[in-house]
Design a protein around this motif. Structure first.
Motif, PDB file in Angstrom:
ATOM      1  N   LYS A 232      -1.356 -31.731  15.652  1.00 47.91           N
ATOM      2  CA  LYS A 232      -2.011 -33.029  15.867  1.00 47.91           C
ATOM      3  C   LYS A 232      -3.520 -32.900  15.658  1.00 47.91           C
ATOM      4  CE  LYS A 232       1.204 -35.322  18.987  1.00 47.91           C
ATOM      5  NZ  LYS A 232       1.433 -35.815  20.355  1.00 47.91           N
TER       6      LYS A 232
ATOM      7  N   ASP B 258       6.009 -34.280   9.273  1.00 50.30           N
ATOM      8  CA  ASP B 258       4.587 -34.604   9.064  1.00 50.30           C
ATOM      9  C   ASP B 258       4.394 -35.518   7.865  1.00 50.30           C
ATOM     10  OD1 ASP B 258       1.694 -34.217   9.483  1.00 50.30           O
ATOM     11  OD2 ASP B 258       1.813 -33.183   7.549  1.00 50.30           O
TER      12      ASP B 258
ATOM     13  N   ALA C 198      -4.148 -32.706  11.873  1.00 53.69           N
ATOM     14  CA  ALA C 198      -3.377 -33.667  11.075  1.00 53.69           C
ATOM     15  C   ALA C 198      -4.182 -34.156   9.874  1.00 53.69           C
ATOM     16  CB  ALA C 198      -2.942 -34.845  11.936  1.00 53.69           C
TER      17      ALA C 198
ATOM     18  N   SER D 226       1.155 -36.811   7.433  1.00 52.64           N
ATOM     19  CA  SER D 226      -0.301 -36.852   7.296  1.00 52.64           C
ATOM     20  C   SER D 226      -0.795 -36.025   6.115  1.00 52.64           C
ATOM     21  CB  SER D 226      -0.963 -36.353   8.581  1.00 52.64           C
ATOM     22  OG  SER D 226      -0.763 -34.954   8.735  1.00 52.64           O
TER      23      SER D 226
END
Length: 174
Positions: free
Chosen positions: A76, A106, A79, A108
């Protein structure tokens, strides 16, 4: 790194692979004491300049420390950026599986770069097949010779607008 023998083709292939595939991740392998982490950060800068990605934070962590972290929280934090795992051969199965599952989810575009010796990379990839399959690009840093360091110095001086004359090249060889 481009002037070093064999590096240009490897770097072009790796950069193209990362830019073309959203979920591509990179392995940088080379002998102890070579400049794997410097190469990793240089690759990140090139990617940011050429395609604007990764655009999040860049984090470096030793695999041994990564094994003790909350992988979800760590991802996080970076990211959309990049996570460089140094001494990747120390990654344990539990961490590799958790990282693989989180990378699957994920969206991102987080880039993961693992770096270590060839033996360390082989060990890291052997802990879990799905984890190993995430790493689609590889760059192998050759064992540097004196000529390679002279080439580095000359290229760097040239980038800064300086010229290294024959006496300086001789001094670098010495």
């Amino acid at each position: 790194f481009v002037p070093v023998r064999g590096m240009e083709a490897q770097l072009c292939k790796a950069l193209e692979g990362i830019m073309e595939h959203e979920k591509a991740h990179l392995i940088i392998q080379g002998s102890e004491g070579c400049v794997r982490s410097i190469l990793g950060t240089s690759i990140i800068r090139v990617l940011q300049k050429e395609c604007g990605h990764p655009n999040g934070k860049v984090g470096k962590i030793y695999a041994e420390a990564l094994n003790k972290k909350d992988i979800q929280q760590l991802l996080k934090k970076v990211a959309g950026g990049c996570l460089i795992i140094e001494k990747a051969g120390e990654i344990n199965r539990q961490t590799a599986v958790a990282l693989s599952l989180l990378l699957e989810q994920d969206n991102s575009g987080t880039l993961v770069i693992m770096e270590d010796t060839a033996a360390g990379i082989e060990k890291a990839l052997s802990v879990d097949d799905s984890f190993a399959k995430r790493f689609t690009e590889t760059v192998t840093v050759p064992l540097f010779k004196v000529e390679d360091f002279v080439t580095f110095a000359s290229a760097y001086a040239n980038e800064l607008g300086y010229v290294i004359d024959e006496m300086a090249v001789l001094a670098l060889h010495n």
